[in-house]
Design a protein around this motif. Structure first.
Motif: not given
Length: 181
Positions: A36, A38-39, A139, A141, A161, A163, A168-172
């Motif tokens: 991915l 972002n990783y 993340n 998820a 939240q 991003q 990047s995914p939306v992060l908490t």
């Protein structure tokens, strides 16, 4: 029966001597996600270099038998920092009006997971900090929600939240006091 090797925690405020250990450990920790964008290892290296140049940067690397097994790193963030600007809803002044520490990354090699090593690295990292609050992004998820639940078990609460980048995914965004209550 042989006992597990002792863990040694080493603190660093610059990347010069440890960048290779950080990249190697990251690649192992995030192996299932490296495809991915972002990783990707190169993306992590760019983030690491950027974070390493920010105020209050500190890394804790954990070693067993002189091999890196995990790490945590972060830096100081102040009122108006882009970290807070990207957090929605806007966090209360209680959290942002004084310096906080942003725990940017924590990781433990798979064979050390479930041993309490991640919490030991986390707590060792925080013991060196002067800020009142620590914040991190997760993340929701990750691990089918298990990573988020783990941070909650460490005393973190959801704050909002973010991003951090388009990839990047939306992060908490989570927060807690730097000293466990």
């Amino acid at each position: 029966m042989t006992s597990a090797p002792a863990i040694e925690f080493r603190f660093f405020t610059a990347l010069d001597s440890i960048r290779g250990d950080m990249i190697e450990t990251y690649a192992d920790v995030r192996a299932p996600l490296l495809h991915l964008p972002n990783y990707a290892v190169t993306t992590f290296g760019e983030r690491l270099d950027r974070h390493g140049a920010e105020p209050g940067f500190t890394t804790v690397l954990a070693y067993a038998d002189d091999q890196p097994i995990g790490y945590a790193y972060g830096n100081t963030i102040n009122h108006g920092d882009r970290y807070w600007q990207r957090t929605h809803p806007e966090p209360a002044d209680t959290y942002t009006s004084h310096p906080a520490v942003a725990l940017k990354e924590i990781g433990v090699r798979s064979q050390w997971r479930g041993t309490g090593t991640a919490l030991r690295i986390h707590d060792t990292f925080l013991a060196s900090r002067e800020e009142s609050y620590v914040t991190l992004m997760v993340n929701p998820a990750a691990g089918d929600g298990k990573v988020h639940a783990l941070y909650q078990s460490w005393g973190y609460e959801d704050l909002g939240q973010s991003q951090p980048s388009p990839a990047s995914p939306v992060l908490t965004v989570m927060i807690r006091g730097t000293r466990a209550v």
